[in-house]
Design an enzyme around this catalytic site. Structure first.
Site, short mmCIF file in Angstrom:
data_model
loop_
_atom_site.label_atom_id
_atom_site.label_comp_id
_atom_site.label_asym_id
_atom_site.label_seq_id
_atom_site.Cartn_x
_atom_site.Cartn_y
_atom_site.Cartn_z
NE ARG A 270 -14.00 -7.35 4.81
CZ ARG A 270 -13.77 -8.20 5.82
NH1 ARG A 270 -12.55 -8.23 6.28
NH2 ARG A 270 -14.65 -9.14 6.18
CG ASP B 21 -5.59 -5.64 -5.40
OD1 ASP B 21 -5.37 -6.52 -6.14
OD2 ASP B 21 -5.35 -5.60 -4.30
CE LYS C 85 -6.61 0.35 1.46
NZ LYS C 85 -7.08 -0.32 0.17
CG ASN D 119 -1.48 -6.96 -3.58
OD1 ASN D 119 -1.58 -6.99 -2.41
ND2 ASN D 119 -2.46 -6.43 -4.61
CD GLU E 216 -3.92 -3.38 -1.33
OE1 GLU E 216 -3.32 -4.46 -1.29
OE2 GLU E 216 -5.02 -2.90 -0.21
NE ARG F 80 -4.47 -9.12 -7.09
CZ ARG F 80 -4.38 -9.48 -6.14
NH1 ARG F 80 -3.65 -10.71 -5.86
NH2 ARG F 80 -4.29 -8.84 -4.89
NE ARG G 141 -9.45 -9.20 -6.26
CZ ARG G 141 -8.33 -8.65 -5.53
NH1 ARG G 141 -7.69 -9.57 -4.88
NH2 ARG G 141 -7.86 -7.56 -5.69
CE LYS H 234 -3.39 -2.46 2.55
NZ LYS H 234 -2.89 -3.76 2.57
#
Length: 315
Positions: A232, A272, A160, A282, A280, A210, A224, A125
């Site tokens: 979420r 994301d 978050k 990842n 994000e 994603r 997603r 992040k």
């Protein structure tokens, strides 16, 4: 070419093989003739400058309930391996950071995927904040007044933990939500880490995309979708995966970050995207490859091994 591959991951015995990207990587490696050896992060040691691990050789098969058969326990110098897959799940805490320091002792002679130095330097992040214009309005702080000022400016927001993962601890707060104080108190009880406040993106109701990248190149995406009444969309907290195509904006975002991913040796990355925003990057243990294979026939793990083998061939 045959490679000796060590996999640093959470316990293999308890994973859900149907959705586990690391397991797909292992299946793909084994199908190519590579040998597999697995250990958990708590079995990693630094001894007189050598990265040592206690683990077991393993053979895998895509059979639920009978997916792994292990050899005897042994302690191995990871310098004897050709590749180490760094695939333990967050949280990205001091234990995780220490593991990256230990793996620095063997990389790049033993190729660690992803590069442990850059995994340490690129928290999911925080890394994304280095690319201007790709994020929604975002605040990273432990200053309570700054969080209230941010909400006053932007209204609905998402709060978050900075170093969480898998959707853990993510909450949406409306502009007049009275629970902000209580949430901040709970986070303070958990630890001293800063929080992320981010302007709420209504497009999240249509899904959180994603996108998987191998050496900076996008190989495919899944969408997603959060459950009814949820924000979420992470699969481990009830999100639903569905097929989705890459848009022109998705390709633009990938092109923006690709040079940095390549320069840092971040070979397997998941980003994301919500609407037009990158939220994000990842680099620790990105998932989604199983679902991508199911929907599109694209095997991101095979593409990753193509790159790893080319690097080892030139070593």
């Amino acid at each position: 070419m045959t490679l000796k591959v060590a996999v640093q991951m959470d316990p293999l015995e308890s994973i859900n093989i149907a959705g586990d990207t690391t397991f797909l990587m292992m299946l793909s490696a084994q199908a190519r003739g590579h040998s597999l050896w697995v250990y958990t992060p708590d079995r990693l040691s630094l001894e007189s400058g050598r990265a040592m691990a206690r683990g077991r050789a393993v053979k895998v098969q895509d059979v639920k309930g009978d997916h792994a058969s292990f050899g005897d326990w042994e302690r191995v110098d990871l310098a004897e391996m050709d590749v180490v897959l760094l695939r333990q799940d967050p949280p990205f805490d001091m234990a995780y950071i220490t593991a990256t320091h230990i793996l620095d002792a063997v990389h790049p002679k033993t190729l660690v995927v992803n590069n442990p130095t850059e995994v340490r330097n690129a928290p999911e992040k925080l890394f994304v904040t280095g690319f201007p214009g790709v994020q929604p309005p975002t605040l990273i702080t432990s200053d309570i007044e700054a969080i209230y000022d941010f909400r006053a400016e932007h209204g609905d927001m998402v709060l978050k933990p900075l170093y969480g993962g898998g959707g853990s601890g993510v909450a949406r707060l409306l502009a007049d939500d009275p629970n902000l104080d209580a949430l901040l108190e709970l986070h303070a009880l958990i630890g001293r880490e800063q929080l992320i406040a981010q302007k709420f993106i209504p497009a999240v109701t249509k899904g959180d995309k994603r996108i998987l990248l191998v050496d900076g190149e996008p190989v495919g995406a899944i969408n997603r979708v959060p459950g009814a009444g949820q924000i979420r969309s992470n699969l481990r907290v009830g999100g639903r995966a569905e097929a989705v195509a890459l848009t022109a904006r998705d390709h633009e975002l990938c092109e923006i970050i690709a040079p940095e991913l390549k320069a840092r040796g971040l070979l397997f990355v998941g980003i994301d995207v919500i609407g037009d925003y990158l939220t994000e990057i990842n680099v620790t243990s990105p998932t989604g490859a199983r679902q991508l294979l199911q929907f599109t026939g694209i095997n991101a793990a095979d593409l990753m091994w193509d790159k790893v083998e080319s690097i080892r061939a030139g070593a």
